[in-house]
Design an enzyme around this catalytic site. Structure first.
Site, PDB file in Angstrom:
ATOM      1  CG  ASP A 138      10.204   5.717   9.939  1.00  0.00           C
ATOM      2  OD1 ASP A 138      10.170   5.968   8.633  1.00  0.00           O
ATOM      3  OD2 ASP A 138      11.124   5.245  10.547  1.00  0.00           O
ATOM      4  CE1 TYR A 140       9.830  -2.705  11.018  1.00  0.00           C
ATOM      5  CE2 TYR A 140       7.900  -3.961  11.444  1.00  0.00           C
ATOM      6  CZ  TYR A 140       9.384  -3.717  11.627  1.00  0.00           C
ATOM      7  OH  TYR A 140      10.010  -4.723  12.407  1.00  0.00           O
ATOM      8  CG  HIS A 145      13.600  -3.296   8.011  1.00  0.00           C
ATOM      9  ND1 HIS A 145      14.715  -3.410   8.551  1.00  0.00           N
ATOM     10  CD2 HIS A 145      12.960  -2.736   8.803  1.00  0.00           C
ATOM     11  CE1 HIS A 145      14.783  -2.620   9.519  1.00  0.00           C
ATOM     12  NE2 HIS A 145      13.594  -2.044   9.726  1.00  0.00           N
ATOM     13  NE  ARG A 154       8.409  -9.302  17.139  1.00  0.00           N
ATOM     14  CZ  ARG A 154       8.889  -8.312  16.644  1.00  0.00           C
ATOM     15  NH1 ARG A 154       9.473  -7.067  17.327  1.00  0.00           N
ATOM     16  NH2 ARG A 154       8.620  -7.911  15.263  1.00  0.00           N
ATOM     17  CD  GLU A 210      15.925   1.677  10.702  1.00  0.00           C
ATOM     18  OE1 GLU A 210      14.678   2.161  10.523  1.00  0.00           O
ATOM     19  OE2 GLU A 210      15.663   0.627  11.376  1.00  0.00           O
ATOM     20  CD  GLU A 212      13.040   4.830   7.245  1.00  0.00           C
ATOM     21  OE1 GLU A 212      12.076   5.554   6.978  1.00  0.00           O
ATOM     22  OE2 GLU A 212      13.320   4.392   8.179  1.00  0.00           O
ATOM     23  CG  ASP A 244      14.689   6.219  11.183  1.00  0.00           C
ATOM     24  OD1 ASP A 244      14.569   7.154  11.893  1.00  0.00           O
ATOM     25  OD2 ASP A 244      14.180   5.373  11.637  1.00  0.00           O
ATOM     26  CD  GLN A 251      15.221  -0.300  17.384  1.00  0.00           C
ATOM     27  OE1 GLN A 251      16.263  -0.059  16.548  1.00  0.00           O
ATOM     28  NE2 GLN A 251      14.264  -0.783  16.492  1.00  0.00           N
ATOM     29  CE  LYS A 264      14.321   3.124  14.750  1.00  0.00           C
ATOM     30  NZ  LYS A 264      15.067   2.691  13.455  1.00  0.00           N
TER      31      LYS A 264
END
Lengths: 438, 438
Positions: A138, A140, A145, A154, A210, A212, A244, A251, A264
């Site tokens: 997978d 990114y 996103h 963060r 998610e 995708e 996903d 997480q 996941k």
């Protein structure tokens, strides 16, 4: 890069009338592949090609002698119980098969009578995964996103410095990938809220999706042999929709330092119909990084990737809650986006994956990552749409959702349309959250 | 938990004399399984059982009618071209097969003449991966490794707060796993030294090993069904040696936020012989977290896991450089450790992996992570042994290594020994670094 050929001619119509209404996902210009059998039967699984609301049973069509010459070998491969062999044959043989299918399904085709006997209505079919997925990776590839999620995980450091250089990806779990219609138990896992002293094992209370695209690998590369960007697309068979599913409370506690794992790998769902790269040729789009961003390193750059590395695929996620189902309210879209927003193309994902010599095999799945667009209403996960669960999404009938509840069904849809081309689509990718195990 | 039975009797000897010398990895108490054929032949791959310096060709032995009753079905499965089917049969049937093999190979066994005709010398064999590995998950079960690595990647924050609660793991790449003897090209990848403005694509200059054990999954659990800790070991078939090759200059630039990817997936090597959990029964060890550390959550705790969840397996990594090979200097050990140092047991890894409903399948591989022990000389990767490349390892003949050079061969060895039991071993896991592609 794929180019237009006679299978893309927008004037083409089929003797299967439902293929010609301009609204179907499956006009004669599409011709996607799936593995199917009649619902509830014990028939063997075999390949099929969608046309309107019908399926060409490839095993029956091969048996009936519908394919000859260059189309015979790929047609036989498409009749097998998984598409891995067909995928591994490469784009030229696939192209031969598409041309043969296109001719046989055209209005006025001499094969009409014989091929009609090989049709199965989609309404009577059930589907299997299109391929044995050896490895699932997978990526990114939406910078939106990555930034939205980064802000929550963060706050001081949302977009990491490698993002604009490296097509970030990680390995996912193959065994728990299911085909559209998958229903799975809400996962349990260790959860530790920031204010708790210690973690606890509990059902996830932050179930998310998610949205995708999934890229299915075509011909293999040998271990040790990188695939140059100029050849990357010849190693891609086609695309599917991919959900996903993610547990947002599992997480954050588990993902450092080695990445997401149990948040996941309880389930991932793909659509049954694989739309080939060749079918997508009319919907290619220019690709570039925003001005001021670094140019990709040379191994990730090519003239063709800049000219038409993008794919103009419209995407939507819809929800059907148990209350909506009971009240016969149709599923409601809660986000809309486009694959064009991706920061890295499918070719760049594939080339980057192999630059170290990693071998990809026919049927391997590369997820694009959540394809959130530049605006909040095009975010492709509830964690973004609700800003981490703070702002519920409004649904028809007065319901709201921050996270998915038991019984909720999520439906992904995708399609391509533009002036001068016939609309093609991906069908649906449907999945349902069941209550956690007792 | 497995218990001792007649196959573990330390008094047992075999009519295969080389099994009785007290030094072999493969006495009659071990009976590990592999997939093999004669070197350089086009024979079919089939299962074999190691005994001394010989292999019992399971296909030939089944053909010769050597197995009956409860042992027949697992013997037939062990004769196939991969061990997945045997692994999926579960521990009871495996135990029946081990008992039959033990009887037939014992000194004085009536089957000696017939079974002798089914032996192939190990010196004449080549090996295949023991199973089709559907999914590969790598854990991080040495707290010493996690701390040593953490100091280099995150000096201010070496051991993350989740480490003592969560058996941290992540998904690896299945397609690039090879069997002992694997030689692979040095990977290329994006590297960005801290003082560089931008990254560059280059061959890794920091090639490293990770000395691990690999746990091969036995019987499956269905998607959605967690495996309780009390049943976890009945889902484990056996163990192999695992070298999780790592490119330490690619890793720091790519690994955030989703974990290691191209720094790892160019190659991973396992030993051919799978030593069953049953064979390891005499070498179980008590397991606990250090005093003052949190107790595992209840789903990761059981009386049996505390009493004997550990495995007393001695491990060694050796190197043979091109210069050593030319001078006929034997491979030199550069680190020694023991699997007992792991912070999480194999049962805890398996149960944690399934707690969210993730389905494991026969032949899936769970890596333990680098099994560094508490002292620097028991660290199991060059990045630790050399403190990030600062303090070279001294080799025979005056050579030194900070990182692996082209042509270097690394050999992993593992064995169990203790008073009152017969020594058993894992054979070797060998791999060689080739020059990067041009």
């Amino acid at each position: 890069m794929p180019h237009l050929n006679e299978t893309h001619d927008p004037q083409l119509t089929s003797w299967v009338a439902s293929a010609n209404d301009g609204r179907t996902d499956f006009p004669i210009q599409n011709l996607p592949f799936a593995i199917f059998r009649r619902q509830g039967s014990s028939e063997v699984w075999r390949g099929g090609v969608a046309i309107g609301d019908q399926i060409v049973d490839m095993a029956a069509a091969v048996q009936a002698g519908m394919f000859t010459g260059d189309a015979l070998a790929p047609a036989q491969a498409a009749a097998e119980s998984s598409l891995n062999h067909l995928m591994g044959l490469g784009p030229q043989r696939l192209s031969s098969l598409r041309k043969a299918l296109s001719k046989a399904l055209q209005t006025g085709a001499s094969q009409e009578t014989a091929l009609k006997a090989c049709l199965v209505p989609q309404a009577e079919a059930e589907y299997h995964l299109p391929a044995r997925i050896g490895d699932y990776t997978d990526f990114y590839t939406s910078v939106y996103h990555a930034t939205n999620i980064g802000k929550q995980f963060r706050p001081d450091n949302p977009l990491l410095p490698n993002y604009k250089w490296v097509p970030i990806g990680y390995h996912g779990r193959s065994s728990s990938i299911g085909v559209s219609g998958q229903a799975f138990k809400r996962p349990k896992g260790q959860v530790k809220p920031p204010n708790a002293e210690v973690p606890a094992l509990q059902p996830s209370a932050r179930m998310d999706i998610e949205l995708e695209m999934g890229v299915l690998v075509g011909q293999a590369n040998a271990l040790g042999d990188a695939v140059p960007i100029t050849e990357a697309e010849s190693h891609i068979f086609g695309l599917v929709l991919l959900n996903d599913w993610s547990a947002r409370d599992i997480q954050p506690w588990e993902y450092q330092p080695l990445g997401p794992f149990l948040a996941k790998n309880f389930a991932s769902t793909i659509s049954p119909w694989v739309v080939t790269m060749e079918a997508l040729a009319p919907f290619r789009a220019p690709f570039s990084h925003p001005e001021g961003d670094p140019q990709p390193l040379p191994y990730l750059s090519s003239a063709a990737n800049s000219a038409e590395g993008g794919l103009d695929i419209q995407l939507q996620a819809l929800i059907e809650t148990p209350a909506m189902r009971a009240a016969k309210v149709p599923p409601a879209a809660f986000t809309r986006t486009n694959y064009r927003h991706a920061y890295w193309t499918a070719a760049q994902m594939l080339t980057h994956h192999t630059v170290n010599g990693c071998n990809l095999q026919p049927g391997d799945l590369l997820g694009t990552g959540t394809l959130s667009g530049p605006t909040l209403d095009s975010a492709c996960a509830l964690i973004e749409l609700t800003t981490g669960g703070q702002n519920p999404v409004q649904l028809p009938g007065g319901e709201t959702r921050t996270w998915l509840q038991d019984g909720d069904t999520v439906i992904l849809r995708g399609w391509c349309e533009k002036p001068g081309a016939v609309r093609i689509g991906f069908g649906e990718c449907v999945g349902t959250v069941l209550p956690a195990a007792a």
